[in-house]
Design an enzyme around this catalytic site. Structure first.
Site, PDB file in Angstrom:
ATOM      1  N   GLU A  97       9.782  16.891  14.110  1.00  0.00           N
ATOM      2  CA  GLU A  97      10.096  16.726  12.691  1.00  0.00           C
ATOM      3  C   GLU A  97       9.187  17.643  11.877  1.00  0.00           C
ATOM      4  OE1 GLU A  97       9.024  12.967  10.767  1.00  0.00           O
ATOM      5  OE2 GLU A  97      11.021  12.963   9.881  1.00  0.00           O
ATOM      6  N   LYS A 132       0.828  -1.217   0.000  1.00  0.00           N
ATOM      7  CA  LYS A 132       0.000   0.000   0.000  1.00  0.00           C
ATOM      8  C   LYS A 132       0.863   1.269   0.000  1.00  0.00           C
ATOM      9  CE  LYS A 132      -1.942   3.150   2.830  1.00  0.00           C
ATOM     10  NZ  LYS A 132      -2.018   4.208   1.847  1.00  0.00           N
ATOM     11  N   GLY A 184       3.539   4.935  13.071  1.00  0.00           N
ATOM     12  CA  GLY A 184       4.321   3.722  13.354  1.00  0.00           C
ATOM     13  C   GLY A 184       3.930   3.097  14.684  1.00  0.00           C
ATOM     14  N   GLU A 214      10.353   1.967   9.802  1.00  0.00           N
ATOM     15  CA  GLU A 214      11.297   3.036   9.463  1.00  0.00           C
ATOM     16  C   GLU A 214      10.551   4.337   9.691  1.00  0.00           C
ATOM     17  OE1 GLU A 214      14.331   2.669   8.693  1.00  0.00           O
ATOM     18  OE2 GLU A 214      14.562   0.697   7.779  1.00  0.00           O
ATOM     19  N   CYS A 273      13.285  11.718   5.590  1.00  0.00           N
ATOM     20  CA  CYS A 273      13.372  11.218   6.962  1.00  0.00           C
ATOM     21  C   CYS A 273      14.764  11.482   7.531  1.00  0.00           C
ATOM     22  CB  CYS A 273      13.053   9.744   6.996  1.00  0.00           C
ATOM     23  SG  CYS A 273      13.980   8.814   5.785  1.00  0.00           S
TER      24      CYS A 273
HETATM   25  P1  NAP Z   1       2.405   8.766   7.520  1.00  0.00           P
HETATM   26  O1  NAP Z   1       1.324   9.754   7.614  1.00  0.00           O
HETATM   27  O2  NAP Z   1       2.871   8.089   8.740  1.00  0.00           O
HETATM   28  O3  NAP Z   1       1.897   7.697   6.441  1.00  0.00           O
HETATM   29  C1  NAP Z   1       2.709   6.636   6.012  1.00  0.00           C
HETATM   30  C2  NAP Z   1       1.837   5.561   5.406  1.00  0.00           C
HETATM   31  O4  NAP Z   1       1.002   5.004   6.417  1.00  0.00           O
HETATM   32  C3  NAP Z   1       0.876   6.053   4.328  1.00  0.00           C
HETATM   33  O5  NAP Z   1       0.756   5.076   3.326  1.00  0.00           O
HETATM   34  C4  NAP Z   1      -0.409   6.225   5.091  1.00  0.00           C
HETATM   35  O6  NAP Z   1      -1.569   6.187   4.290  1.00  0.00           O
HETATM   36  C5  NAP Z   1      -0.362   5.044   6.032  1.00  0.00           C
HETATM   37  N1  NAP Z   1      -1.208   5.154   7.228  1.00  0.00           N
HETATM   38  C6  NAP Z   1      -1.778   6.264   7.756  1.00  0.00           C
HETATM   39  N2  NAP Z   1      -2.481   5.951   8.864  1.00  0.00           N
HETATM   40  C7  NAP Z   1      -2.347   4.626   9.054  1.00  0.00           C
HETATM   41  C8  NAP Z   1      -2.831   3.707  10.040  1.00  0.00           C
HETATM   42  N3  NAP Z   1      -3.591   4.100  11.047  1.00  0.00           N
HETATM   43  N4  NAP Z   1      -2.476   2.411   9.927  1.00  0.00           N
HETATM   44  C9  NAP Z   1      -1.694   1.987   8.914  1.00  0.00           C
HETATM   45  N5  NAP Z   1      -1.225   2.811   7.943  1.00  0.00           N
HETATM   46  C10 NAP Z   1      -1.542   4.113   8.016  1.00  0.00           C
HETATM   47  O7  NAP Z   1       3.696   9.405   6.852  1.00  0.00           O
HETATM   48  P2  NAP Z   1       3.776  10.335   5.572  1.00  0.00           P
HETATM   49  O8  NAP Z   1       3.192  11.656   5.905  1.00  0.00           O
HETATM   50  O9  NAP Z   1       3.262   9.616   4.390  1.00  0.00           O
HETATM   51  O10 NAP Z   1       5.372  10.453   5.391  1.00  0.00           O
HETATM   52  C11 NAP Z   1       6.151  11.278   6.158  1.00  0.00           C
HETATM   53  C12 NAP Z   1       6.763  10.548   7.350  1.00  0.00           C
HETATM   54  O11 NAP Z   1       7.449   9.385   6.932  1.00  0.00           O
HETATM   55  C13 NAP Z   1       7.802  11.365   8.070  1.00  0.00           C
HETATM   56  O12 NAP Z   1       7.623  11.271   9.457  1.00  0.00           O
HETATM   57  C14 NAP Z   1       9.115  10.723   7.674  1.00  0.00           C
HETATM   58  O13 NAP Z   1      10.164  10.914   8.571  1.00  0.00           O
HETATM   59  C15 NAP Z   1       8.746   9.311   7.525  1.00  0.00           C
HETATM   60  N6  NAP Z   1       9.686   8.616   6.636  1.00  0.00           N
HETATM   61  C16 NAP Z   1      10.587   7.750   7.202  1.00  0.00           C
HETATM   62  C17 NAP Z   1      11.498   7.100   6.402  1.00  0.00           C
HETATM   63  C18 NAP Z   1      12.491   6.155   7.007  1.00  0.00           C
HETATM   64  O14 NAP Z   1      13.052   5.345   6.271  1.00  0.00           O
HETATM   65  N7  NAP Z   1      12.748   6.190   8.280  1.00  0.00           N
HETATM   66  C19 NAP Z   1      11.496   7.298   5.029  1.00  0.00           C
HETATM   67  C20 NAP Z   1      10.571   8.179   4.496  1.00  0.00           C
HETATM   68  C21 NAP Z   1       9.660   8.824   5.318  1.00  0.00           C
HETATM   69  P3  NAP Z   1      -2.186   7.486   3.576  1.00  0.00           P
HETATM   70  O15 NAP Z   1      -1.307   8.636   3.888  1.00  0.00           O
HETATM   71  O16 NAP Z   1      -2.193   7.115   2.152  1.00  0.00           O
HETATM   72  O17 NAP Z   1      -3.563   7.662   4.112  1.00  0.00           O
END
Ligand code: NAP
Ligand code: MG
Length: 490
Positions: A380, A173, A231, A248, A282
């Site tokens: 962040e 997904k 997470g 991650e 990230c």
């Molecule tokens: P996010 O809001 O946490 O979303 C990540 C993914 O999780 C999306 O596909 C999202 O779906 C899904 N999701 C949302 N709520 C969920 C739930 N309750 N249960 C399961 N899945 C759910 O993060 P983002 O805004 O997309 O990305 C930014 C974040 O990612 C930042 O905090 C960044 O640091 C982190 N990041 C970390 C790494 C690493 O390798 N450590 C790499 C890249 C990014 P939808 O958004 O499609 O609804």
């Protein structure tokens, strides 16, 4: 307008509801993606389950699975230009980055994991009672992979390639904000002829279908990249069937610049660490820890160079900085800038640039006089916002660097390699880059300490995350060991 479909058990499917994909450079709708509901996700999981349990996939010779991975890698390269343009339009990341970083990185990742057979070999272990003990690596089963929007194609490759190499099946997904290149990747995977049910992709809302993937009891492992907040929720949902969790998460990485650095290189590296992909990384070096003895000189050069950066549409090869991914994301960053203005000193940027009335652009922003307890140093921001913190001694730098809930990456700029070594060991983060930034290799592990995550991606460690170990012990004693066969007299 381009309409995409889900890919479940080898079939392309429409959904009743769809989601519009927006180009953040122009605010135009560029495609429609399916909005899957939980019924469809349950179906996808069920096909992945049956394929794993009853199909041949996980028992194929490694070399046979490797052929598919090679074909996927070639398919990415055959579609390189199209994928680079699509990624730039879908996310706002500049075409220069998608062309030279995202697309080749994804292709190389599939190629790399097609060559890791030796890492998966079982081993004979000698044990005290004789007989034969073998430790084998087996695939985990059904993997649910959930990814964010900042590096969609790379994240997809990092999740899919090692999982397939090990013989797992996948329900994938991507983020609803940026699903297009993952859906194109599904077409490449389909064309590579992967057996049906091995790879499935569902797009839609994380709060709905992401949640289902995390809690579903037919899933053996959830591999999640995203925010620390989500997470934590994924981790708790996964406890439903004690599935393996691989996370991650976020970061607030320290970029430590000592006064004995190569100044030009450190300024350039500092800019890469906070302005690449508009800071939506990230591993962004969002806290610049700057030694007092070069403080003014460094900042002068940094601001001079930052002001020369060219903002422009992601598809323009001359753009250094594209738009942020969405209006909401830009607003989130603007809110942090307002917080920053109250607690620190704004040195440049901080606004929506004048000539941009379309697109989610934001000027590169730098604050100084930042203290590590301020919100702009602790949380962040995920945007092009740098917080500069002054330090005087090495010990002080290490203490500030480690004073965070995160531990994803850290950078050190110094010509003294002994110092680099000592400081690297004291930093509590999964990656340390010395006199460089953003060096990821398929051969080396990447992941977080503390609340930046659990587990490692890439390298041998990353591959083995997608396996579990089994011990097979065979007693070769004639009549069996008396300790076992005659314990109760016999
Ligand atoms: P996010 O809001 O946490 O979303 C990540 C993914 O999780 C999306 O596909 C999202 O779906 C899904 N999701 C949302 N709520 C969920 C739930 N309750 N249960 C399961 N899945 C759910 O993060 P983002 O805004 O997309 O990305 C930014 C974040 O990612 C930042 O905090 C960044 O640091 C982190 N990041 C970390 C790494 C690493 O390798 N450590 C790499 C890249 C990014 P939808 O958004 O499609 O609804
Ligand atoms: Mg988009």
């Amino acid at each position: 307008m381009k309409k995409y479909q889900l890919y479940i058990n080898g079939n392309w499917l429409d959904t009743k509801e769809v989601i519009s994909s927006i180009d953040p450079s122009t605010e135009e709708v560029i495609a429609e993606i399916p909005k899957a509901d939980n019924n469809l996700v349950k179906q996808a999981i069920s096909f992945a389950r049956t394929t794993f349990d009853k199909g041949d996939w996980s028992n194929l010779a490694f070399s046979e699975r490797a052929e598919y991975l090679k074909k996927i890698s070639e398919g990415i390269l055959e579609n390189a230009q199209k994928l680079a343009e699509l990624e730039a339009r879908d996310t706002g990341k500049t075409i220069k980055q998608t062309t030279f970083i995202d697309v080749p990185t994804a292709a190389e990742c599939f190629d790399y994991f097609s060559k890791v057979e030796s890492e998966l070999k079982g081993e004979q272990v000698s044990v005290p009672f004789g007989g034969q003990s073998t430790v084998v690596r087996e695939p985990l089963g059904v993997i649910a992979s959930i990814t964010p929007w900042n590096y969609p194609l790379i994240m997809a490759a990092w999740k899919i390639a090692p999982a397939l190499a090990c013989g797992n099946t996948i329900v994938f997904k991507p983020s609803q904000l940026a699903s297009l290149t993952s859906l194109e990747l599904a077409k490449i995977i389909d064309k590579a002829g992967l057996p049906k049910g091995v790879f499935n992709i569902v797009t839609g809302s994380g709060a709905e279908i992401g949640k289902e993937l995390a809690q579903n009891t037919s899933v053996d492992m959830v591999a999640f990249t995203g925010s620390t907040e989500v997470g934590k929720e994924v981790m708790s949902l996964a406890s439903n069937n004690v599935k393996k969790v691989f996370l991650e998460l976020g970061g607030k990485s320290p970029n430590i610049v000592f006064d004995d650095c190569d100044l030009e290189a450190a300024v350039g590296g500092t800019m890469s660490a906070i302005f690449m992909n508009q800071g939506q990384m990230c591993v962004a070096g969002s806290r610049l820890l700057l030694q007092d003895t070069i403080y003014d000189k460094f900042i002068e050069l940094l601001i001079e160079k930052t002001k020369k950066l060219k903002l422009g549409p992601a598809l323009d090869y001359s753009s250094d900085i594209g738009p942020l991914v969405s209006k909401q994301q830009r607003q989130r960053v603007l809110d942090y800038i307002e917080i920053g203005k109250k607690e620190a000193r704004l040195l440049c940027g901080g606004n929506i640039p004048k000539d941009f009335n379309k697109g989610y652009f934001l000027a590169p922003t730098i604050f100084d006089n930042v203290k590590n307890n301020m919100r702009i140093a602790r949380e962040e921001i995920f945007g092009p916002v740098l917080s500069i913190i002054k330090f005087s001694s090495e010990d002080e730098a290490i203490e500030i660097a480690n004073d965070t809930i995160y531990g994803l990456a850290a950078m050190i700029w110094t010509k003294d390699l002994l110092r680099a070594n000592i400081v690297s060991k004291k930093l509590r983060s999964g990656t340390v880059w010395v006199n460089t930034y953003g060096m990821f290799f398929n051969q080396t592990p990447f992941g977080g300490y503390k609340q930046s995550g659990i587990g490692r991606e890439l390298g041998r460690d990353g591959l083995l995350e997608y396996t579990q170990t089994k011990h097979i012990n065979i007693d070769l004693t004639s009549g069996g060991k008396s300790l076992v066969s005659s314990w109760f007299g016999g």
